[in-house]
Design a protein around this motif. Structure first.
Motif, PDB file in Angstrom:
ATOM      1  N   LEU A 270       0.875  -1.164   0.000  1.00  0.00           N
ATOM      2  CA  LEU A 270       0.000   0.000   0.000  1.00  0.00           C
ATOM      3  C   LEU A 270       0.915   1.217   0.000  1.00  0.00           C
ATOM      4  O   LEU A 270       1.737   1.389   0.903  1.00  0.00           O
ATOM      5  CB  LEU A 270      -0.896  -0.018   1.239  1.00  0.00           C
ATOM      6  N   PHE A 271       0.794   2.024  -1.036  1.00  0.00           N
ATOM      7  CA  PHE A 271       1.659   3.190  -1.232  1.00  0.00           C
ATOM      8  C   PHE A 271       0.742   4.401  -1.178  1.00  0.00           C
ATOM      9  O   PHE A 271      -0.078   4.602  -2.066  1.00  0.00           O
ATOM     10  CB  PHE A 271       2.390   3.002  -2.551  1.00  0.00           C
ATOM     11  N   ALA A 272       0.864   5.167  -0.111  1.00  0.00           N
ATOM     12  CA  ALA A 272       0.023   6.341   0.064  1.00  0.00           C
ATOM     13  C   ALA A 272       0.787   7.581  -0.368  1.00  0.00           C
ATOM     14  O   ALA A 272       1.931   7.783   0.048  1.00  0.00           O
ATOM     15  CB  ALA A 272      -0.396   6.474   1.527  1.00  0.00           C
ATOM     16  N   GLY A 273       0.144   8.383  -1.208  1.00  0.00           N
ATOM     17  CA  GLY A 273       0.652   9.722  -1.492  1.00  0.00           C
ATOM     18  C   GLY A 273      -0.028  10.631  -0.482  1.00  0.00           C
ATOM     19  O   GLY A 273      -1.256  10.673  -0.430  1.00  0.00           O
ATOM     20  N   ILE A 274       0.752  11.306   0.343  1.00  0.00           N
ATOM     21  CA  ILE A 274       0.126  12.151   1.362  1.00  0.00           C
ATOM     22  C   ILE A 274       0.561  13.601   1.213  1.00  0.00           C
ATOM     23  O   ILE A 274       1.606  13.898   0.614  1.00  0.00           O
ATOM     24  CB  ILE A 274       0.461  11.691   2.810  1.00  0.00           C
ATOM     25  N   MET A 275      -0.251  14.489   1.752  1.00  0.00           N
ATOM     26  CA  MET A 275       0.146  15.888   1.887  1.00  0.00           C
ATOM     27  C   MET A 275       0.385  16.130   3.366  1.00  0.00           C
ATOM     28  O   MET A 275      -0.481  15.806   4.185  1.00  0.00           O
ATOM     29  CB  MET A 275      -0.977  16.797   1.376  1.00  0.00           C
ATOM     30  N   VAL A 276       1.575  16.631   3.693  1.00  0.00           N
ATOM     31  CA  VAL A 276       1.824  17.065   5.062  1.00  0.00           C
ATOM     32  C   VAL A 276       1.479  18.548   5.084  1.00  0.00           C
ATOM     33  O   VAL A 276       2.125  19.362   4.414  1.00  0.00           O
ATOM     34  CB  VAL A 276       3.292  16.840   5.476  1.00  0.00           C
ATOM     35  N   THR A 277       0.418  18.900   5.808  1.00  0.00           N
ATOM     36  CA  THR A 277      -0.076  20.280   5.785  1.00  0.00           C
ATOM     37  C   THR A 277       0.890  21.176   6.561  1.00  0.00           C
ATOM     38  O   THR A 277       1.702  20.690   7.356  1.00  0.00           O
ATOM     39  CB  THR A 277      -1.478  20.355   6.423  1.00  0.00           C
ATOM     40  N   PRO A 278       0.791  22.493   6.353  1.00  0.00           N
ATOM     41  CA  PRO A 278       1.710  23.406   7.044  1.00  0.00           C
ATOM     42  C   PRO A 278       1.649  23.260   8.571  1.00  0.00           C
ATOM     43  O   PRO A 278       2.646  23.510   9.247  1.00  0.00           O
ATOM     44  CB  PRO A 278       1.242  24.790   6.602  1.00  0.00           C
ATOM     45  N   ASP A 279       0.509  22.808   9.119  1.00  0.00           N
ATOM     46  CA  ASP A 279       0.464  22.597  10.575  1.00  0.00           C
ATOM     47  C   ASP A 279       0.784  21.146  10.950  1.00  0.00           C
ATOM     48  O   ASP A 279       0.390  20.661  12.014  1.00  0.00           O
ATOM     49  CB  ASP A 279      -0.887  23.049  11.162  1.00  0.00           C
ATOM     50  N   GLU A 280       1.496  20.444  10.001  1.00  0.00           N
ATOM     51  CA  GLU A 280       2.023  19.099  10.294  1.00  0.00           C
ATOM     52  C   GLU A 280       0.962  18.054  10.520  1.00  0.00           C
ATOM     53  O   GLU A 280       1.085  17.219  11.410  1.00  0.00           O
ATOM     54  CB  GLU A 280       2.956  19.131  11.521  1.00  0.00           C
ATOM     55  N   HIS A 281      -0.106  18.100   9.715  1.00  0.00           N
ATOM     56  CA  HIS A 281      -1.069  17.011   9.762  1.00  0.00           C
ATOM     57  C   HIS A 281      -1.092  16.290   8.426  1.00  0.00           C
ATOM     58  O   HIS A 281      -0.639  16.816   7.413  1.00  0.00           O
ATOM     59  CB  HIS A 281      -2.458  17.525  10.151  1.00  0.00           C
ATOM     60  N   VAL A 282      -1.604  15.065   8.465  1.00  0.00           N
ATOM     61  CA  VAL A 282      -1.578  14.205   7.287  1.00  0.00           C
ATOM     62  C   VAL A 282      -2.925  14.235   6.584  1.00  0.00           C
ATOM     63  O   VAL A 282      -3.959  14.053   7.212  1.00  0.00           O
ATOM     64  CB  VAL A 282      -1.276  12.746   7.712  1.00  0.00           C
ATOM     65  N   ARG A 283      -2.898  14.469   5.262  1.00  0.00           N
ATOM     66  CA  ARG A 283      -4.104  14.306   4.450  1.00  0.00           C
ATOM     67  C   ARG A 283      -3.739  13.331   3.336  1.00  0.00           C
ATOM     68  O   ARG A 283      -2.688  13.469   2.702  1.00  0.00           O
ATOM     69  CB  ARG A 283      -4.547  15.641   3.820  1.00  0.00           C
ATOM     70  N   LEU A 284      -4.596  12.365   3.110  1.00  0.00           N
ATOM     71  CA  LEU A 284      -4.345  11.377   2.063  1.00  0.00           C
ATOM     72  C   LEU A 284      -4.665  11.979   0.699  1.00  0.00           C
ATOM     73  O   LEU A 284      -5.760  12.498   0.490  1.00  0.00           O
ATOM     74  CB  LEU A 284      -5.236  10.160   2.318  1.00  0.00           C
ATOM     75  N   ILE A 285      -3.714  11.925  -0.236  1.00  0.00           N
ATOM     76  CA  ILE A 285      -3.983  12.386  -1.611  1.00  0.00           C
ATOM     77  C   ILE A 285      -4.472  11.211  -2.448  1.00  0.00           C
ATOM     78  O   ILE A 285      -5.464  11.307  -3.153  1.00  0.00           O
ATOM     79  CB  ILE A 285      -2.721  12.998  -2.268  1.00  0.00           C
ATOM     80  N   GLU A 286      -3.744  10.110  -2.384  1.00  0.00           N
ATOM     81  CA  GLU A 286      -4.116   8.972  -3.221  1.00  0.00           C
ATOM     82  C   GLU A 286      -3.488   7.716  -2.665  1.00  0.00           C
ATOM     83  O   GLU A 286      -2.528   7.765  -1.896  1.00  0.00           O
ATOM     84  CB  GLU A 286      -3.608   9.180  -4.654  1.00  0.00           C
ATOM     85  N   PHE A 287      -4.054   6.587  -3.079  1.00  0.00           N
ATOM     86  CA  PHE A 287      -3.450   5.293  -2.791  1.00  0.00           C
ATOM     87  C   PHE A 287      -2.969   4.679  -4.091  1.00  0.00           C
ATOM     88  O   PHE A 287      -3.669   4.733  -5.111  1.00  0.00           O
ATOM     89  CB  PHE A 287      -4.476   4.327  -2.197  1.00  0.00           C
ATOM     90  N   ASN A 288      -1.796   4.048  -4.042  1.00  0.00           N
ATOM     91  CA  ASN A 288      -1.392   3.128  -5.102  1.00  0.00           C
ATOM     92  C   ASN A 288      -1.283   1.766  -4.437  1.00  0.00           C
ATOM     93  O   ASN A 288      -1.042   1.679  -3.231  1.00  0.00           O
ATOM     94  CB  ASN A 288      -0.055   3.545  -5.702  1.00  0.00           C
ATOM     95  N   VAL A 289      -1.448   0.726  -5.222  1.00  0.00           N
ATOM     96  CA  VAL A 289      -1.534  -0.617  -4.624  1.00  0.00           C
ATOM     97  C   VAL A 289      -0.322  -1.470  -4.982  1.00  0.00           C
ATOM     98  O   VAL A 289      -0.415  -2.673  -5.147  1.00  0.00           O
ATOM     99  CB  VAL A 289      -2.843  -1.316  -5.052  1.00  0.00           C
TER     100      VAL A 289
END
Ligand code: AMP
Ligand code: GLY
Length: 431
Positions: A270-289
């Motif tokens: 499971l390969f997650a593309g994530i965005m680390v927001t400026p306040d250091e939180h994780v948002r999921l952009i996409e999954f690759n399998v």
């Protein structure tokens, strides 16, 4: 063990080389492979590496392989692992149902919403008549995504609402991506630092690998069109231990639980593309399998442990989460791309300097779009041609070694970025 790796890119050559390091592996066959996976260039004394163009199932049965590792998303989404499993062949990778996390962005976004996984707000559109009104519901122009697989080209990060509207209309019309664009996802645009996080999963348990960062644009300083990835480095400092913990708690664990609960247990990478927001939180952009390319090159270069045993255990549903660990080193992979990439890569250019590049300490030359011509020359045969991976005690050392090797290589029209690793915040520009 005899292992079959399915695919032809840098990811598959890197996997083959790492698998050959496992004490239990005697032979790796890559189907269809590239020049780097042909027996002629086999690297490990006493072990065999070769390419075969035979179809995976027939090949696995005839050769009685002990494990198949499926590299690319297309065969995974088409159900190759289900087919192999049904025939009694042990295969590492997700089932067709589990591969929908990458194969359908609408499925992935719905799944994240159902399980409370932090991601961008989205709407799914199938009717062009609804577009106008839906695009206007986003204050910032939305990101437009074709639902299906588009070799990484199905995402438009629009700068204006009009551009978003145009991109979505074109996708829905079928002109651009055919059936893959018949459903479109409009998504809130996220801001921050992107990172790639890979986990090897057995349906329940997982091994978390280093975070990596890709460099997607063709030119230095992230300019020019998007590509499959022009280079990577790991570990990526933007993923601090706190960010990694948040990723595990809010994304990875809920995903494995949710997929199992929905009758699609996730086995594979499971390969997650994530965005680390400026306040250091994780948002999921996409999954690759599947493993990323060229993320795999740097991840495997900094991994200790027996990869073949780990992937076989994951495929059997009996993963030992401590079976692999990070070596503590850093790695940088610089992609050398063909003239004309990404639009129309030229094939057949002879590659010079392979032997000298491989002699640079700490460097591995990974083949991607390469082939052997009738004279035995290694020639370009695809967009991304080679991935030069340097390892070192520091990022700087890994970077220096990778570029030392890059400077020994050449082919007509060769393109590469001089700033791979620069996203770590260091000034790293090779001359
Ligand atoms: P993908 O093909 O899904 O990897 O998306 C390609 C790229 O589009 C990602 O690597 C991001 O840079 C960008 N992207 C996708 N979704 C978003 C989003 N919601 N906000 C900002 N950028 C995005
Ligand atoms: N390097 C990005 C990917 O493999 O999708």
């Amino acid at each position: 063990m005899k292992v079959l790796v399915v695919g032809s890119g840098g990811r598959e050559h890197a996997l083959a080389l790492k698998l050959l390091q496992s004490p239990s592996v005697t032979e790796v066959i890559v189907s269809p492979g590239n020049a780097g996976t042909q027996s002629l260039l086999a690297p490990t004394p006493g072990k065999t590496l070769r390419s075969s163009t035979e179809a995976p199932l027939a090949l696995a049965q005839r050769e009685r392989v002990d494990l198949v590792v499926v590299g690319p998303e297309v065969p995974l989404c088409e159900g190759l692992v289900d087919e192999l499993t049904a025939a009694g062949v042990l295969a590492y990778g997700p089932s067709k149902l589990a591969a929908e996390l990458e194969g359908s962005k609408a499925f992935m976004k719905g799944f994240a919403a159902r399980h409370g996984i932090p991601t961008a707000r989205h709407v799914v559109v199938t009717q062009a008549s609804e577009l106008d009104a839906l695009v206007k519901t986003f204050d910032v122009p939305p990101v437009v995504k074709a639902d299906g697989l588009c070799s990484g080209k199905g995402v438009v990060v629009a700068e204006t609402h009009e551009e978003a509207l145009r991109a979505a209309r074109e996708m829905l019309s079928g002109a651009r991506f055919g059936a893959a664009g018949a459903t479109v996802v409009l998504e809130e645009r996220l801001f921050g630092n992107e990172a790639s996080i890979h986990a090897i999963c057995d349906g329940e348990r997982y091994v978390l690998l280093h975070a990596a960062q890709d460099h997607k644009r063709i030119f230095d300083r992230d300019e020019g069109p998007n590509t499959g990835g022009m280079g990577t480095y790991a570990p990526a400092p933007v993923v601090t231990p706190k960010v990694m913990r948040e990723f595990e708690e809010l994304v990875l664990v809920p995903t494995l639980r949710g997929m199992a609960a929905e009758g699609r247990p996730f086995k594979g990478t499971l390969f997650a593309g994530i965005m680390v927001t400026p306040d250091e939180h994780v948002r999921l952009i996409e999954f690759n399998v599947r493993f990323g390319d060229p993320e795999t090159q740097v991840l495997l270069a900094t991994l200790e442990g027996d990869l073949a045993q780990t992937l076989a255990a994951a495929a059997r549903g009996a993963l030992d989460p401590t079976s692999l660990s990070a070596s503590g080193e850093h790695a940088v992979c610089v992609v050398l791309a063909a003239q004309g990439y990404p639009d129309a890569p030229r094939k057949g250019d002879v590659i010079d300097g392979l032997g000298d590049a491989a002699k640079v300490p700490g460097v591995v030359v990974i083949h991607a779009g390469t082939a052997l011509d009738q004279f035995g020359n290694v020639v370009t045969a695809g967009g991304r041609v080679l991935g030069i991976t340097g390892r070192g005690k520091t990022l700087k050392e890994a970077h220096t070694r990778a570029y030392q090797a890059v400077h020994k290589l050449g082919f007509s029209g060769m393109q590469y970025r001089r700033d791979i690793g620069g996203r770590a915040g260091l000034t790293l520009l090779s001359e």
